[in-house]
Scaffold this active site. Sequence first.
Site, short mmCIF file in Angstrom:
data_model
loop_
_atom_site.label_atom_id
_atom_site.label_comp_id
_atom_site.label_asym_id
_atom_site.label_seq_id
_atom_site.Cartn_x
_atom_site.Cartn_y
_atom_site.Cartn_z
N LYS A 1 -56.47 60.15 -85.19
CA LYS A 1 -55.82 61.45 -85.44
C LYS A 1 -54.35 61.21 -85.83
O LYS A 1 -53.97 60.06 -86.07
CB LYS A 1 -56.03 62.35 -84.25
CG LYS A 1 -57.55 62.47 -83.98
CD LYS A 1 -58.14 63.82 -83.77
CE LYS A 1 -59.65 63.75 -83.86
NZ LYS A 1 -60.38 64.86 -83.33
C1 LIG Z 1 -61.38 65.29 -82.59
C2 LIG Z 1 -61.57 66.72 -82.28
C3 LIG Z 1 -61.78 67.15 -80.97
C4 LIG Z 1 -61.98 66.19 -79.82
O1 LIG Z 1 -60.83 65.47 -79.49
P1 LIG Z 1 -60.90 64.40 -78.29
O2 LIG Z 1 -59.46 64.06 -78.03
O3 LIG Z 1 -61.67 63.23 -78.82
O4 LIG Z 1 -61.54 65.07 -77.14
C5 LIG Z 1 -61.84 68.51 -80.73
N1 LIG Z 1 -61.73 69.41 -81.72
C6 LIG Z 1 -61.55 69.03 -83.00
C7 LIG Z 1 -61.40 70.09 -84.06
C8 LIG Z 1 -61.47 67.67 -83.33
O5 LIG Z 1 -61.32 67.30 -84.61
#
Ligand SMILES: *Cc1c(COP(=O)(O)O)cnc(C)c1O
Length: 381
Positions: free
Chosen positions: A181
Amino acid sequence: MQIPFGRPNIDDEEIAAVTEVLRSGTLVHGSQTHAFEEAFAARVGVRHAIAVSSCTAGLHLALFVRGIGPGHRVVVPAMTHVATAHVVELQGATPIFVDVDPATGNLDIDALKDLDSDGIDAIMPVHYLGLPCDMVAIRRIASEAGAMVIEDCALAVGATYEGRSAGSLGDCGSFSFYPVKHLTSIEGGMVTTDDGELAAAIRKRRAFGYNRDLSQRTRPGIYDVDALGFNYRMNEVEAAVGLVQLGKLEDWLEQRARNHSVIAEALATLDGITVFPSEVGAARSSHYCLNLVLPADGSIDRDAVQDGLIARGIGTSIHYPSAVPMFTYYRERYGYRSGQFPVAEWLGSQTISLPVGPHLGDDGAQHVAQAVTAAVQDVAP
Ligand SMILES: *Cc1c(COP(=O)(O)O)cnc(C)c1O
């Protein structure tokens, strides 16, 4: 030139920070987590930030502390990561899927207005790929319904709406620091809010429901527990990495915007391709990736384009591979049928997510622009 879809940007600074934490002997409940929370709250422009083990944990805690459970209904966009819907299921509440807008991939406001808002207890807008939803409309509908607004900000760090940061636009927001991310803490997440009561409740419930945190204990090891809770904490190694990464965020956001515009400009010359805008009304994207959306009639084969990109050294991803109600779990549980969420289903079957991360650099962005143009032209009718 080989360009992966995403790559964590880790250098000596993060490695030094991790080493320091490991040598310090304080691996949880320490100063790094506190410092990361303070810095993140300042970046988002909110009074409180609570570090948690993932974005999913943060979303779950928000529903949990507000007592959203059996008999309650929570609006979730049909196109999102499955986490947004799973936390509703985990609480025993019912996700009410709403289709998304074909112009942005965000919650379709007209479809939201068509719901019987009386029965809605929470709305979870997802800022799809980093473009904020129409929050004025969502807040209006939520306040008429008396519903809580929980922003899924997993891809939206740095995104703004009317000049304010995502994560400050509802009752609370939850961010993700998963490795690919915008910034990473290995795994990790952060809940942001201006609501002191909500912040205190989330802080307590992320750690077992202890009545006192470590610093408030007068006698070591002695505490009472007056509520249920999880172990959803972030550890000190994660916080140290996140804090270093946050310091680099502004440069990375600028590079992402540049990469996005170079690739979007090249794609604008191709017929039949949809590329979502990075600005709509008061919303400004954080440019998580660039979704190339192929025609709904399947006239350009997605696998063939993806293969063409692989052959040219470009890694891609899909955000997300299915409308959530069409995943087997939700289909079997609620009996959804193909065709009920046409826009989300179109995105699930016809998108390719192209990289725009800082690992591309200016040359990489040019390379992706040329490769994707060639890959589409190769297979277009
Ligand atoms: C990646 C993602 C999540 C999950 O994030 P984590 O930190 O892995 O729990 C939730 N919502 C969206 C829109 C995502 O892209």
